[in-house]
Enzyme design. Sequence first.
Site, PDB file in Angstrom:
ATOM      1  N   ARG A  62       0.826  -1.225   0.000  1.00  0.00           N
ATOM      2  CA  ARG A  62       0.000   0.000   0.000  1.00  0.00           C
ATOM      3  C   ARG A  62       0.849   1.259   0.000  1.00  0.00           C
ATOM      4  O   ARG A  62       0.397   2.326  -0.422  1.00  0.00           O
ATOM      5  CB  ARG A  62      -0.931  -0.051   1.227  1.00  0.00           C
ATOM      6  CG  ARG A  62      -1.649   1.219   1.502  1.00  0.00           C
ATOM      7  CD  ARG A  62      -2.885   1.106   2.380  1.00  0.00           C
ATOM      8  NE  ARG A  62      -2.877   0.140   3.454  1.00  0.00           N
ATOM      9  CZ  ARG A  62      -2.242   0.283   4.623  1.00  0.00           C
ATOM     10  NH1 ARG A  62      -1.502   1.331   4.858  1.00  0.00           N
ATOM     11  NH2 ARG A  62      -2.342  -0.639   5.557  1.00  0.00           N
ATOM     12  N   TYR A 117     -17.869  19.397 -11.905  1.00  0.00           N
ATOM     13  CA  TYR A 117     -18.317  18.033 -12.233  1.00  0.00           C
ATOM     14  C   TYR A 117     -19.360  17.582 -11.205  1.00  0.00           C
ATOM     15  O   TYR A 117     -19.130  17.687  -9.989  1.00  0.00           O
ATOM     16  CB  TYR A 117     -17.078  17.133 -12.223  1.00  0.00           C
ATOM     17  CG  TYR A 117     -17.309  15.664 -12.459  1.00  0.00           C
ATOM     18  CD1 TYR A 117     -17.738  15.201 -13.693  1.00  0.00           C
ATOM     19  CD2 TYR A 117     -17.067  14.728 -11.450  1.00  0.00           C
ATOM     20  CE1 TYR A 117     -17.925  13.840 -13.921  1.00  0.00           C
ATOM     21  CE2 TYR A 117     -17.242  13.376 -11.668  1.00  0.00           C
ATOM     22  CZ  TYR A 117     -17.675  12.935 -12.906  1.00  0.00           C
ATOM     23  OH  TYR A 117     -17.858  11.604 -13.123  1.00  0.00           O
ATOM     24  N   ASP A 189      -9.657  20.966 -11.206  1.00  0.00           N
ATOM     25  CA  ASP A 189      -9.858  19.771 -12.016  1.00  0.00           C
ATOM     26  C   ASP A 189      -9.350  20.097 -13.426  1.00  0.00           C
ATOM     27  O   ASP A 189      -9.945  20.899 -14.147  1.00  0.00           O
ATOM     28  CB  ASP A 189     -11.346  19.409 -12.023  1.00  0.00           C
ATOM     29  CG  ASP A 189     -11.620  18.072 -12.697  1.00  0.00           C
ATOM     30  OD1 ASP A 189     -10.893  17.727 -13.649  1.00  0.00           O
ATOM     31  OD2 ASP A 189     -12.581  17.391 -12.281  1.00  0.00           O
ATOM     32  N   LYS A 214      -9.874   9.149 -18.169  1.00  0.00           N
ATOM     33  CA  LYS A 214     -10.148   9.812 -19.443  1.00  0.00           C
ATOM     34  C   LYS A 214      -8.938   9.638 -20.371  1.00  0.00           C
ATOM     35  O   LYS A 214      -8.665   8.531 -20.802  1.00  0.00           O
ATOM     36  CB  LYS A 214     -10.503  11.285 -19.187  1.00  0.00           C
ATOM     37  CG  LYS A 214     -11.616  11.464 -18.145  1.00  0.00           C
ATOM     38  CD  LYS A 214     -12.954  10.925 -18.621  1.00  0.00           C
ATOM     39  CE  LYS A 214     -13.991  10.747 -17.519  1.00  0.00           C
ATOM     40  NZ  LYS A 214     -14.241  11.880 -16.641  1.00  0.00           N
TER      41      LYS A 214
HETATM   42  C1  LIG Z   1     -14.967  11.892 -15.363  1.00  0.00           C
HETATM   43  C2  LIG Z   1     -14.611  13.110 -14.633  1.00  0.00           C
HETATM   44  C3  LIG Z   1     -14.266  13.074 -13.289  1.00  0.00           C
HETATM   45  C4  LIG Z   1     -14.359  11.804 -12.466  1.00  0.00           C
HETATM   46  O1  LIG Z   1     -13.486  10.843 -12.909  1.00  0.00           O
HETATM   47  P1  LIG Z   1     -13.741   9.274 -12.617  1.00  0.00           P
HETATM   48  O2  LIG Z   1     -12.420   8.687 -12.949  1.00  0.00           O
HETATM   49  O3  LIG Z   1     -14.850   8.875 -13.539  1.00  0.00           O
HETATM   50  O4  LIG Z   1     -14.120   9.145 -11.183  1.00  0.00           O
HETATM   51  C5  LIG Z   1     -13.878  14.239 -12.681  1.00  0.00           C
HETATM   52  N1  LIG Z   1     -13.842  15.403 -13.358  1.00  0.00           N
HETATM   53  C6  LIG Z   1     -14.175  15.478 -14.656  1.00  0.00           C
HETATM   54  C7  LIG Z   1     -14.088  16.790 -15.337  1.00  0.00           C
HETATM   55  C8  LIG Z   1     -14.582  14.346 -15.335  1.00  0.00           C
HETATM   56  O5  LIG Z   1     -14.935  14.442 -16.608  1.00  0.00           O
END
Ligand SMILES: *Cc1c(COP(=O)(O)O)cnc(C)c1O
Length: 398
Positions: A62, A117, A189, A214
């Site tokens: 971990r 988000y 983000d 993504k």
């Molecule tokens: C998809 C997304 C997230 C969350 O990501 P996950 O890996 O699906 O938890 C956060 N911020 C944005 C802008 C996103 O498009």
Amino acid sequence: MTKKPASGTHSGTNAATRFVTSGRNPQTFHGFVNPPVVHASTVLYPTVDDYIARRGRYTYGRRGTPTSEALASALAEIEGTQCAGVALLPSGLAAASLALQSALRAGDHALITDNVYGPTRHFCDTVLGRCGVTVSYFDPMIGGNISALIQPSTRVVYLESPGSLTFEVQDVPAIAAAAHARNATVLMDNTWASPLYFRALEMGVDLAIQSGSKYIGGHSDLMLGVVAANAATWQQLSATVFSMGLCVGPDDMYLGLRGLRTMAVRLAQHYQAGLTVAHWFAQRPEVAQVLHPAFESCPGHAIWKRDFTGASGLFSIVLKPAPEAAVHAFIDALTLFGIGASWGGFESLVIPFDCHDVRSATTWSPKGPTIRFHIGLEDVADLIADLERGFAALAAAR
Ligand SMILES: *Cc1c(COP(=O)(O)O)cnc(C)c1O
């Protein structure tokens, strides 16, 4: 629209090169280009003295393995010289919530951008509230005027630029300067642009968040989250991750590392193909507005031109008023665009959306139905032919 090359030099290289070279140390692994995938919990010590002193590079699965180190150090190198460390989390949402928890405690106030988000907003409205943190939302286009909203207890300003449905581009340097003047930590983000096209830490962000599900993964087969911290925030971030016991499975970390190697070329293709399709939409009579940061019709376009070196393949359009059934006929007629959430994989996607009842600091009232597209790696002419079929179906359903 020509942008300066993806910048942020580090060890004399551009970010695009670092996506290929970073975090690699073939000498350590008998010359193999890639590190092994280490499945590990227990680490054995040669003697009891070594165990008591926890002598050795690794102590427990971990707490880090050669696989996690390879991915985290690659991501840190890509972020550049401002980056003091990178935490790996099991999803992008976990990255956002963990970063917020690391920077906040009971009694604090957090300012969150109104286009955040959705699941991050849900976390703020539920868990943060239970932890004694008050939250308020602000207009993403507020810029330096955010000063007026900063209270003595405000410890966090959370940004997302552009918003991943409505694409407002925020003045990150101005907001960060105002926040830092009042000792607030700036979180952002940065999933949409990634450090390839937006140098978050160099623009004043303290904790830069990405959903690795993504573009880092890039193949719609991975859940991963990343938080990159500067020197002011790294210690508290890593202590919070360790104390909560969060870690990522080795195969998923390997997929993240594998995705990174091609990310710069994939993003360049998503960028160009996205622009081509967005320009095509802009001249269609059915379209009222293109919400793509490279277009003047997008709020914050001038800031995108000033601060970003590219765009990803995700953008939205506002249609001229049309019945819901006709919009659904348009989407259902598409054969190359999957109907699904998430984005950043190789494939094109489409979803209708409506956020008018989600926003609290601003009013979302577009001139017509809104649709979000992710432009994948298919041939662009094929995608446009598919969209033409969609518009024919829309006309037929009116
Ligand atoms: C998809 C997304 C997230 C969350 O990501 P996950 O890996 O699906 O938890 C956060 N911020 C944005 C802008 C996103 O498009």
